[in-house]
Design a protein around this motif. Structure first.
Motif, PDB file in Angstrom:
ATOM      1  N   PHE A  57       0.839  -1.194   0.000  1.00  0.00           N
ATOM      2  CA  PHE A  57       0.000   0.000   0.000  1.00  0.00           C
ATOM      3  C   PHE A  57       0.879   1.251   0.000  1.00  0.00           C
ATOM      4  N   LYS A  58       1.874   1.272   0.865  1.00  0.00           N
ATOM      5  CA  LYS A  58       2.776   2.423   0.976  1.00  0.00           C
ATOM      6  C   LYS A  58       3.624   2.585  -0.279  1.00  0.00           C
ATOM      7  N   ASN A  59       4.038   1.466  -0.888  1.00  0.00           N
ATOM      8  CA  ASN A  59       4.854   1.539  -2.099  1.00  0.00           C
ATOM      9  C   ASN A  59       4.125   2.241  -3.242  1.00  0.00           C
ATOM     10  N   ASN A  60       2.816   2.169  -3.245  1.00  0.00           N
ATOM     11  CA  ASN A  60       2.025   2.718  -4.347  1.00  0.00           C
ATOM     12  C   ASN A  60       1.382   4.061  -4.045  1.00  0.00           C
ATOM     13  N   GLN A  61       1.400   4.497  -2.805  1.00  0.00           N
ATOM     14  CA  GLN A  61       0.659   5.709  -2.463  1.00  0.00           C
ATOM     15  C   GLN A  61       1.224   6.968  -3.116  1.00  0.00           C
ATOM     16  N   MET A  62       2.499   7.090  -3.251  1.00  0.00           N
ATOM     17  CA  MET A  62       3.041   8.302  -3.872  1.00  0.00           C
ATOM     18  C   MET A  62       2.818   8.296  -5.377  1.00  0.00           C
ATOM     19  N   LEU A  63       2.796   7.129  -5.967  1.00  0.00           N
ATOM     20  CA  LEU A  63       2.462   7.050  -7.383  1.00  0.00           C
ATOM     21  C   LEU A  63       1.053   7.607  -7.598  1.00  0.00           C
ATOM     22  N   VAL A  64       0.128   7.208  -6.752  1.00  0.00           N
ATOM     23  CA  VAL A  64      -1.241   7.709  -6.837  1.00  0.00           C
ATOM     24  C   VAL A  64      -1.254   9.228  -6.654  1.00  0.00           C
ATOM     25  N   PHE A  65      -0.502   9.713  -5.672  1.00  0.00           N
ATOM     26  CA  PHE A  65      -0.438  11.157  -5.433  1.00  0.00           C
ATOM     27  C   PHE A  65       0.031  11.887  -6.697  1.00  0.00           C
ATOM     28  N   TYR A  66       1.111  11.411  -7.314  1.00  0.00           N
ATOM     29  CA  TYR A  66       1.657  12.095  -8.485  1.00  0.00           C
ATOM     30  C   TYR A  66       0.719  12.013  -9.686  1.00  0.00           C
ATOM     31  N   ILE A  67      -0.029  10.931  -9.795  1.00  0.00           N
ATOM     32  CA  ILE A  67      -1.014  10.833 -10.868  1.00  0.00           C
ATOM     33  C   ILE A  67      -2.110  11.868 -10.666  1.00  0.00           C
ATOM     34  N   LEU A  68      -2.575  12.008  -9.429  1.00  0.00           N
ATOM     35  CA  LEU A  68      -3.634  12.969  -9.136  1.00  0.00           C
ATOM     36  C   LEU A  68      -3.179  14.412  -9.250  1.00  0.00           C
ATOM     37  N   ASP A  69      -1.941  14.686  -8.911  1.00  0.00           N
ATOM     38  CA  ASP A  69      -1.416  16.053  -8.890  1.00  0.00           C
ATOM     39  C   ASP A  69      -1.152  16.525 -10.318  1.00  0.00           C
ATOM     40  N   ARG A  70      -2.222  16.862 -11.009  1.00  0.00           N
ATOM     41  CA  ARG A  70      -2.128  17.194 -12.437  1.00  0.00           C
ATOM     42  C   ARG A  70      -1.239  18.395 -12.725  1.00  0.00           C
ATOM     43  N   ASN A  71      -1.242  19.391 -11.853  1.00  0.00           N
ATOM     44  CA  ASN A  71      -0.420  20.572 -12.125  1.00  0.00           C
ATOM     45  C   ASN A  71       0.984  20.455 -11.525  1.00  0.00           C
ATOM     46  N   LYS A  72       1.269  19.334 -10.892  1.00  0.00           N
ATOM     47  CA  LYS A  72       2.606  18.998 -10.372  1.00  0.00           C
ATOM     48  C   LYS A  72       3.151  20.028  -9.387  1.00  0.00           C
ATOM     49  N   ASP A  73       2.248  20.579  -8.543  1.00  0.00           N
ATOM     50  CA  ASP A  73       2.697  21.535  -7.529  1.00  0.00           C
ATOM     51  C   ASP A  73       2.907  20.879  -6.159  1.00  0.00           C
ATOM     52  N   LEU A  74       2.860  19.549  -6.122  1.00  0.00           N
ATOM     53  CA  LEU A  74       3.049  18.759  -4.902  1.00  0.00           C
ATOM     54  C   LEU A  74       2.003  19.054  -3.832  1.00  0.00           C
TER      55      LEU A  74
END
Length: 135
Positions: free
Chosen positions: A55-72
């Motif tokens: 779950f933890k290994n994939n959570q940041m991937l999900v975050f970066y996919i959602l963060d469309r404007n890449k502002d973190l």
């Protein structure tokens, strides 16, 4: 933190679903199929369970996919959450940053693990998704 824990379920579903599907029989079939694919993607070792590490290994991937404007940082438009749920998670800042996101994801896993065995079985995952969809 309590508000974040309560908001964890909708955030995980929003992250997993990424698209909105209407409530028809065909849509339910699509939803079921999509849920199965998401679970399989999270289950890195394909043993039928999702561990906290997977779950933890994939959570940041999900975050970066959602963060469309890449502002973190995630805005309400990037999460597909209802505005009131998003506001309870994001607080006064109006955005969910990476650290808040990681905290919420950890809480969601723990809440979804109803038998407290440290693993999400397929049914626990599906129950989590259905519980949020029916809010």
């Amino acid at each position: 933190m309590a508000a974040k824990a309560r908001g964890a379920f909708p955030l995980i579903v929003a992250l997993a679903a990424l698209t909105h599907v209407a409530g028809t029989a065909a849509a339910a079939s699509v939803e079921t199929s999509r849920d199965a694919r998401i679970f399989e993607l999270l289950d890195d070792d394909q043993n039928g369970n999702v561990s906290m590490m997977e779950f933890k290994n994939n959570q940041m991937l999900v975050f970066y996919i959602l963060d469309r404007n890449k502002d973190l940082a995630l805005t309400v438009d990037e999460t597909f959450l209802p505005a009131d749920v998003f506001a309870s998670i994001a607080g006064t800042g109006g955005k969910i940053d990476t650290l808040e996101f990681l905290d919420i994801v950890d809480s969601a896993f723990k809440q979804a693990d109803t038998n407290q065995d440290g693993l999400l079985e397929r049914q626990e995952f599906v129950t989590l998704l259905n519980r949020v969809r029916n809010r």
